[in-house]
Design an enzyme around this catalytic site. Structure first.
Site, PDB file in Angstrom:
ATOM      1  N   TRP A 151       0.826  -1.213   0.000  1.00 24.95           N
ATOM      2  CA  TRP A 151       0.000   0.000   0.000  1.00 24.95           C
ATOM      3  C   TRP A 151       0.857   1.258   0.000  1.00 24.95           C
ATOM      4  O   TRP A 151       1.882   1.312   0.670  1.00 24.95           O
ATOM      5  CB  TRP A 151      -0.867  -0.015   1.260  1.00 24.95           C
ATOM      6  N   MET A 152       0.400   2.275  -0.746  1.00 27.56           N
ATOM      7  CA  MET A 152       1.052   3.591  -0.696  1.00 27.56           C
ATOM      8  C   MET A 152      -0.006   4.665  -0.528  1.00 27.56           C
ATOM      9  O   MET A 152      -1.040   4.607  -1.188  1.00 27.56           O
ATOM     10  CB  MET A 152       1.820   3.825  -2.005  1.00 27.56           C
ATOM     11  N   ASN A 153       0.251   5.658   0.361  1.00 27.42           N
ATOM     12  CA  ASN A 153      -0.528   6.902   0.269  1.00 27.42           C
ATOM     13  C   ASN A 153       0.419   8.085   0.095  1.00 27.42           C
ATOM     14  O   ASN A 153       1.225   8.031  -0.853  1.00 27.42           O
ATOM     15  CB  ASN A 153      -1.600   7.047   1.366  1.00 27.42           C
ATOM     16  N   ASP A 154       0.337   9.109   0.884  1.00 27.24           N
ATOM     17  CA  ASP A 154       1.034  10.373   0.587  1.00 27.24           C
ATOM     18  C   ASP A 154       2.484  10.250   0.103  1.00 27.24           C
ATOM     19  O   ASP A 154       3.266   9.521   0.710  1.00 27.24           O
ATOM     20  CB  ASP A 154       1.153  11.240   1.841  1.00 27.24           C
ATOM     21  N   GLN A 170       4.270   7.241   2.073  1.00 25.19           N
ATOM     22  CA  GLN A 170       3.607   6.463   3.114  1.00 25.19           C
ATOM     23  C   GLN A 170       3.404   5.048   2.579  1.00 25.19           C
ATOM     24  O   GLN A 170       2.732   4.851   1.558  1.00 25.19           O
ATOM     25  CB  GLN A 170       2.255   7.108   3.455  1.00 25.19           C
ATOM     26  N   TRP A 178      -3.953   0.347   4.251  1.00 24.39           N
ATOM     27  CA  TRP A 178      -3.240   1.261   5.145  1.00 24.39           C
ATOM     28  C   TRP A 178      -2.882   0.550   6.448  1.00 24.39           C
ATOM     29  O   TRP A 178      -3.767   0.068   7.152  1.00 24.39           O
ATOM     30  CB  TRP A 178      -4.137   2.457   5.414  1.00 24.39           C
ATOM     31  N   SER A 211       3.480  11.224   7.559  1.00 24.96           N
ATOM     32  CA  SER A 211       4.097  12.125   6.579  1.00 24.96           C
ATOM     33  C   SER A 211       4.959  13.214   7.221  1.00 24.96           C
ATOM     34  O   SER A 211       4.785  13.549   8.395  1.00 24.96           O
ATOM     35  CB  SER A 211       3.022  12.772   5.720  1.00 24.96           C
ATOM     36  N   ASP A 271       2.270  15.997   9.909  1.00 21.03           N
ATOM     37  CA  ASP A 271       2.800  16.287   8.574  1.00 21.03           C
ATOM     38  C   ASP A 271       3.683  17.545   8.534  1.00 21.03           C
ATOM     39  O   ASP A 271       3.433  18.469   7.751  1.00 21.03           O
ATOM     40  CB  ASP A 271       1.653  16.411   7.545  1.00 21.03           C
ATOM     41  N   GLU A 324      -4.491  18.559   6.470  1.00 19.93           N
ATOM     42  CA  GLU A 324      -3.320  17.673   6.470  1.00 19.93           C
ATOM     43  C   GLU A 324      -2.290  18.184   5.462  1.00 19.93           C
ATOM     44  O   GLU A 324      -2.594  19.015   4.609  1.00 19.93           O
ATOM     45  CB  GLU A 324      -3.738  16.254   6.054  1.00 19.93           C
ATOM     46  N   TRP A 414      -9.265   9.124  -0.289  1.00 19.84           N
ATOM     47  CA  TRP A 414      -9.516   8.294   0.898  1.00 19.84           C
ATOM     48  C   TRP A 414     -10.885   7.626   0.849  1.00 19.84           C
ATOM     49  O   TRP A 414     -11.125   6.636   1.542  1.00 19.84           O
ATOM     50  CB  TRP A 414      -9.367   9.132   2.178  1.00 19.84           C
TER      51      TRP A 414
HETATM   52  C1  FRU Z   1      -2.889  12.195   4.629  1.00 19.10           C
HETATM   53  C2  FRU Z   1      -2.533  11.506   5.932  1.00 19.10           C
HETATM   54  C3  FRU Z   1      -1.552  12.349   6.703  1.00 19.10           C
HETATM   55  C4  FRU Z   1      -0.840  11.343   7.545  1.00 19.10           C
HETATM   56  C5  FRU Z   1      -0.783  10.150   6.616  1.00 19.10           C
HETATM   57  C6  FRU Z   1      -0.873   8.848   7.326  1.00 19.10           C
HETATM   58  O1  FRU Z   1      -3.325  11.352   3.651  1.00 19.10           O
HETATM   59  O2  FRU Z   1      -3.698  11.258   6.675  1.00 19.10           O
HETATM   60  O3  FRU Z   1      -2.151  13.389   7.444  1.00 19.10           O
HETATM   61  O4  FRU Z   1       0.435  11.750   7.912  1.00 19.10           O
HETATM   62  O5  FRU Z   1      -1.865  10.285   5.730  1.00 19.10           O
HETATM   63  O6  FRU Z   1      -0.644   7.795   6.468  1.00 19.10           O
END
Ligand code: FRU
Length: 611
Positions: A151-154, A170, A178, A211, A271, A324, A414
């Protein structure tokens, strides 16, 4: 032999009046079921990885990794119960020469130890020497950055140094949802081809690694050495606090600052985004005061002690979701002598089309306080960086060369990021964009997202080239390049002339389609993905997104980047942008251009296949 151990244990159990543990074995591991929800996996075989079988829809099992009996780390994995969706590798090379035991606590919900023993993970967990990262998924982008698995986010912590663009993100290396948030790391010398690097930061006693940002400390203000790379991130457990880590090998490996956390508050904040302020000669830090819907601004001489100077945002802009991933930088306003500061505030939910989106404010910043521009009525206007549904957590590279301000976003939302129809990996980044400021007709300063010039190198064969063509309701069709899963770049000028609207339809033989409609009177472009392919995985996915075009005179230029599961549409050199995911069963094969209410003209149409 197994039998002997079993009977011996049973005899002991009889004497002690307890129930014996139940043993099992798989390649390279020995399994002891201790109870309904607790199993020990002893690693007995040689190899590089324990291959953990995952079932994506199940709950996490908690795995305490014991090395010579001591807790080394805890990871959370959706261990397979009824079927194996895919495997994730747990690297055991650091434990060579030590006793390695995985103490697994599976989620509740079994009624007997027999049932627990039958979980698919116990039969399929093995030790292996190789883990294939060959792509098996049709929706994996061909030219956007994705993690090899997991999984990847930010995107976060991005910096440029010595010709290399560093991208951290992330990352969950142990599943496609997540969890276990770490900083994954990739590097590139051209912003197109990415090389995967070892994970840079993993969860520790202060929590997961959320982040943050990186800078190169060229004046050695923090005392970790000239040009040390300094990372600040949120340590997230029950509370969120800010931590520092330093790297003296150019961002490959990091050492945690022993005095962590370096910044604590009694409310949710995350963040950290920091930069050296030349004018004031100190560090600035912007921190998202998430639930308070504001950004906090700090200063520091040395990155270890921070002083709160001000807060911006309460009651301003879009306030529906949490605030964020901030960013703050100065840019010239094209065609003027002015400069403006831009404060990016990603918010979730509360975006213009639901869920996540990146809003921004333009204004003045004196090193301590940000003052936002107001409109004619004296109010602070809400501005959006991108009018699609899949552009979030967008922040910029620190220290980009030639005064450039390059950003990249997380190409998802999200609302459904964990449900999109991919398996072994989830999510891609947007293409990189160079930021510019321009003045709109209303006198306001706006942010343009120009496709980074490096993207020109993606162009391969010119598949279609049309100098000029008149279109009407019947429409004209152009074939899209068929190779490489249909990935391409389309660029064209539209003159709406007397037409009420001009429509571009991307479609395939299955009737899957995306409709882009330019409305010159409303000054908008709309992107309709309701019939774009697989849209059923979330009720929030089918959508029409609409962007203002900031133009007058009924003419626009469009550049569209089509990858296997995304379309990024840049209008008039990035003055308006829409980033939307699409999951067609088969690639779109045609683009049909039509006009309604009168004839329109298309010119300089070029369709490139992509390398
Ligand atoms: C934004 C967020 C950030 C947090 C990260 C956690 O997408 O919610 O605020 O640092 O993702 O994965």
């Amino acid at each position: 032999m197994k039998q002997t151990i079993k009977s011996a244990l049973a005899a002991v159990a009889l004497v002690l009046g307890t129930v014996p543990a139940v043993f099992g074995a798989s390649d390279g591991v020995r399994i002891e079921h201790l109870g309904l929800n607790n199993t020990l996996v002893r690693v007995t075989g040689n190899g590089k990885y324990v291959m953990l079988p995952v079932e994506d829809s199940k709950d996490d099992a908690r795995i305490n990794v014991l090395s010579d009996g001591r807790l080394d780390r805890t990871i959370n994995v959706r261990l397979a119960q009824s079927k194996v969706d895919f495997y994730v590798p747990f690297d055991i090379t650091p434990y060579k020469g030590h006793e390695l035991v995985l103490n697994v606590v599976t989620p509740q919900g079994r009624s007997s130890i027999r049932e627990a023993q039958d979980d698919a993970c116990w039969k399929n967990i093995t030790v292996a020497d190789t883990f294939s990262v060959a792509n098996t998924e049709k929706h994996r982008p061909a030219y956007h950055h994705t993690p090899q698995w997991g999984w990847m986010n930010d995107p976060n912590g991005m910096f440029w140094k010595d010709g290399v663009w560093h991208l951290y993100y992330q990352y969950n290396p142990y599943g496609s949802k997540w969890q276990n948030l770490s900083w994954g790391h990739s590097t590139s010398t051209d912003l197109i081809n990415w090389e995967h690097q070892p994970v840079a930061l993993e969860p520790d006693g202060l929590g997961m690694i959320f982040s943050g940002s990186c800078v190169v400390d060229s004046a050695n203000t923090a005392g970790f050495g000239k040009d040390a790379v300094l990372a600040m991130y949120t340590s997230a457990d029950v509370s969120q606090v800010q931590s520092l880590a330093t790297s003296t090998d150019g961002g490959r490996t990091f050492t945690r600052f022993p005095g962590n956390p370096t910044l604590t508050l009694s409310s949710e904040a995350r963040d950290p985004n920091m930069f050296w302020n030349d004018k004031t000669g100190e560090w600035n830090l912007v921190l998202a005061h998430a639930l308070d819907h504001e950004m906090l601004i700090f200063t520091s001489p040395d990155m270890k002690t921070w002083t709160l100077q001000s807060a911006f945002g309460k009651g301003e802009g879009a306030q529906d979701g949490v605030w964020e991933c901030p960013d703050l930088f100065e840019l010239p306003v094209s065609g003027t002598d002015e400069k403006k500061w831009v404060l990016i505030c990603n918010i979730n939910p509360g975006g213009p089309f639901g869920g996540s989106a990146a809003q921004y404010f333009t204004g003045e910043f004196d090193g301590k306080t940000f003052k936002a521009d107001t409109d004619a009525s004296g109010k602070i206007p809400t501005k959006w960086m991108d009018y699609g549904k899949d552009h979030y957590a967008t922040v910029s590279w620190s220290g980009a060369p030639d005064g450039r301000r390059v950003v990249i976003g997380w190409m998802s939302n999200w609302q459904y990021a964990a449900e999109v129809p991919t398996r072994q990996f989830r999510s891609a980044n947007t293409l990189p964009r160079d930021m510019e400021l321009f003045k709109g007709h209303d006198g306001q300063v706006y942010l343009a997202s120009v496709p980074s010039p490096e993207l020109l190198a993606l162009r391969d064969r010119l598949a279609v080239s049309v100098r000029g063509a008149a279109v009407n309701t019947k429409g004209k069709s152009f074939a899209l390049p068929a190779g490489n899963g249909g990935v391409c770049e389309i660029s064209l000028d539209i003159n709406a002339m007397k037409a009420d609207s001009v429509e571009l339809q991307l479609s395939n033989h299955q009737g899957e389609k995306v409709i882009v409609t330019y409305n010159p009177a409303a000054h908008t472009v709309a992107f309709d993905r309701r019939e774009s392919g697989n849209v059923g995985f979330s009720q929030n996915f089918p959508a029409v997104t609409v962007s203002p075009t900031f133009e007058t005179g009924g003419r626009i230029n469009l550049r569209m980047f089509i990858d296997r599961s995304s379309i990024e549409l840049f209008g008039d050199g990035g003055r308006f942008v829409m980033t939307n995911l699409v999951f067609p069963d088969n690639p779109y094969t045609h683009m049909t251009v039509r006009s309604f209410g009168g004839k329109a003209k298309v010119s300089d149409l070029k369709i490139y296949s992509i390398k």
